[in-house]
Design a protein around this motif. Structure first.
Motif, PDB file in Angstrom:
ATOM      1  N   ALA A 190       0.828  -1.215   0.000  1.00  0.00           N
ATOM      2  CA  ALA A 190       0.000   0.000   0.000  1.00  0.00           C
ATOM      3  C   ALA A 190       0.861   1.264   0.000  1.00  0.00           C
ATOM      4  N   SER A 191       2.048   1.181   0.575  1.00  0.00           N
ATOM      5  CA  SER A 191       2.934   2.347   0.584  1.00  0.00           C
ATOM      6  C   SER A 191       3.446   2.664  -0.821  1.00  0.00           C
TER       7      SER A 191
ATOM      8  N   ALA B 214      -3.736  -0.062  -5.385  1.00  0.00           N
ATOM      9  CA  ALA B 214      -3.868  -1.472  -5.756  1.00  0.00           C
ATOM     10  C   ALA B 214      -4.685  -2.218  -4.717  1.00  0.00           C
ATOM     11  N   ARG B 215      -5.708  -2.896  -5.175  1.00  0.00           N
ATOM     12  CA  ARG B 215      -6.492  -3.748  -4.285  1.00  0.00           C
ATOM     13  C   ARG B 215      -5.736  -5.050  -4.027  1.00  0.00           C
ATOM     14  N   ILE B 216      -5.787  -5.530  -2.791  1.00  0.00           N
ATOM     15  CA  ILE B 216      -5.122  -6.783  -2.438  1.00  0.00           C
ATOM     16  C   ILE B 216      -6.166  -7.778  -1.951  1.00  0.00           C
ATOM     17  N   ILE B 217      -6.216  -8.954  -2.579  1.00  0.00           N
ATOM     18  CA  ILE B 217      -7.118 -10.022  -2.159  1.00  0.00           C
ATOM     19  C   ILE B 217      -6.285 -11.114  -1.489  1.00  0.00           C
TER      20      ILE B 217
END
Lengths: 243, 243, 243
Positions: B24-25, B30-33
């Motif tokens: 995230a930094s 970006a989405r993370i699943i």
């Protein structure tokens, strides 16, 4: 502003999801990153260490942490400013180590009576009724009331190991042990087991015990391809004899 | 580009959250699943199977997987291109089965020395220091350096069961067993227990053992309303006698 | 429209991630909040209680829940409208208590044969093949077909405790017990142990047993700084003698 969330709620029940839900209801666009909810129940020290280890790697934002054995009692609920970050949780020492990573607490607020609370406030689930709404409103850029003196915050007493011993601070999911011992310390034997001073797991034979510096700079014990906790038969809080 | 993340880090500690934080930094949008972090510690085979089973159902993107007993040693860190997807993780066979679902590895990169790394790189947490930043930069559409020959990638040796036996590949949270046996195989008895060849749990009496084709096409054993692992007293890696 | 997801899939395997992946493939912009996947395997009652407790605290949207011992058999797959919310899951009573929090089921649909299904539909993983795509399409604002009479929905039979006894409904990760007993009930002894009628944990001595009203208004037992489940040696489903 992104949020992070760490707790001892466990990975199974609906508690974590309810906190997410409260935050999403107030701050629908705020992203929430879970920093782990497997802190041993009511183990404030472990929560404090994990939060301090994690925060340097997550984006600045609002950092919610709940390990709260005193919920509903006298302990204060606080929001702390450290650097460009907000820390939210109980005033029991949980947040202080993390704040130190960002220059210490510059401002502190008692949010136990905040108008942001969900009413009626329960006696046992302040994660839902107080901390989640406070975190959400801070993520929206709002300012808390109730400023208090940072010097009044509760701090954890340091652990002190016996001479020649180290305390097992944590056992992770691999059975690796984090020790309360100076980084760089070496030993030939731990509780009577031979130990190799090494850099990483594969530097020793499969099944061998190694003493190494963990990724956060603390001293740690592991078994290559196995579990140091199982080999040594120890749990968090136990002492180990290093010789 | 969306990311997915699978590991053996366990559901409890802060490791998974730290990887999310690093990503995230670097790639805030970006989405993370999460594809599950309960792979048994250091069990590369199970990680490989779960990744291969999951990826056909998730959007194309960057697929990070970390089951990494050789961390900090000689094993390479790689980014692989398969179809329109990126696979990121250790070069120990973990990623290959998944790549085969998308036509195999078309290009491969050794990213162990990438300038994207977080310095100083630890010896034991490459998920944080190497794999997460690589995944994040790929999600931003950047290109890796260090191309290598896909033929040089490490592959897992196939398991071979004894004649008349099947290997228990995995035990899931319901106690259902996935077997290393041909789909469509039938049996009348398993380790001396009667078994019904059936389509789903409710096709047999409560408490009865059934042999069925799992949702990924592999042969599996379950107990209707119970645990096949408990009934048979077996764990992953054990052999079962089918007759 | 946001989605929530609760199940008994456990926190470890790839099942939860696959459901996320299917939803993200169909409705890429829909946020998914996990409401906990640690419901004891196939325990429909506990799933129903957790869903009903959680939903008042999460934003209105599509609420997916899967605890589905009858998967692949005769039981229907349903989408229910309650207030401004959609509930999606098996027709086995799992969704009804939650629907009651929003005025009850106003419309019901049998989605077992919906064209939204992923083909071929497996016999054992309808979370992936039916429920996830249905939830995703509803989150996109689409309308289901197959309306049925809400009066035909399966409902759970209420539990009935013996006289002078209470049933342990759930044990949470702290070892706290939720009881099937009237809120406000008091007792001097539970299974022969002295108990204090109190408001929160810190109101009693460390190690003491307390009877209190939990955050959802139900009667509960806890030990200050410990586990009531361990002290009393009980599990969900057991009866306790209150005197």
């Amino acid at each position: 502003m992104p949020l992070t969330f760490l707790s001892d709620y466990g990975p199974g029940d609906e508690y974590v999801g309810v906190v997410h839900g409260v935050i999403a209801s107030i701050a629908p666009d705020a992203r929430i990153i879970d920093l782990g909810h497997g802190v041993p129940p009511q183990d404030v020290r472990t929560g404090a260490r994990r939060l301090a280890r994690a925060l340097p790697y997550v984006p600045a934002g609002v950092h919610l942490a709940v390990v709260d054995p005193g919920v509903g009692g006298e302990r204060r609920a606080v929001a702390l400013r450290a650097g460009d970050r907000w820390l939210v949780g109980p005033d029991n020492g949980l947040l202080i180590d993390a704040a130190e990573r960002f220059g210490g607490v510059s401002r502190a607020f008692d949010v136990g009576e905040t108008p942001w609370r969900l009413e009626p406030v329960s006696a046992t689930f302040h994660g839902r009724d107080i901390f989640a709404p406070v975190a959400a409103h801070l993520a929206l850029g709002e300012e808390p009331e109730g400023e208090i003196d940072p010097a009044s915050l509760v701090r954890l007493e340091p652990l002190v190991a016996s001479a020649g011993a180290a305390i097992v601070l944590e056992v992770d999911s691999f059975g690796n042990l984090r020790l309360d011992a100076p980084a760089g310390a070496t030993a030939a034997r731990v509780n009577g087991h031979d130990v190799v001073n090494a850099r990483t797991f594969g530097d020793v034979e499969p099944g061998a015990l190694l003493l190494y510096t963990a990724s956060d700079g603390t001293l740690a014990l592991a078994v290559n391809g196995g579990s140091a906790a199982a080999l040594l038969g120890v749990r968090a809080g136990d002492e180990l004899r290093l010789a």
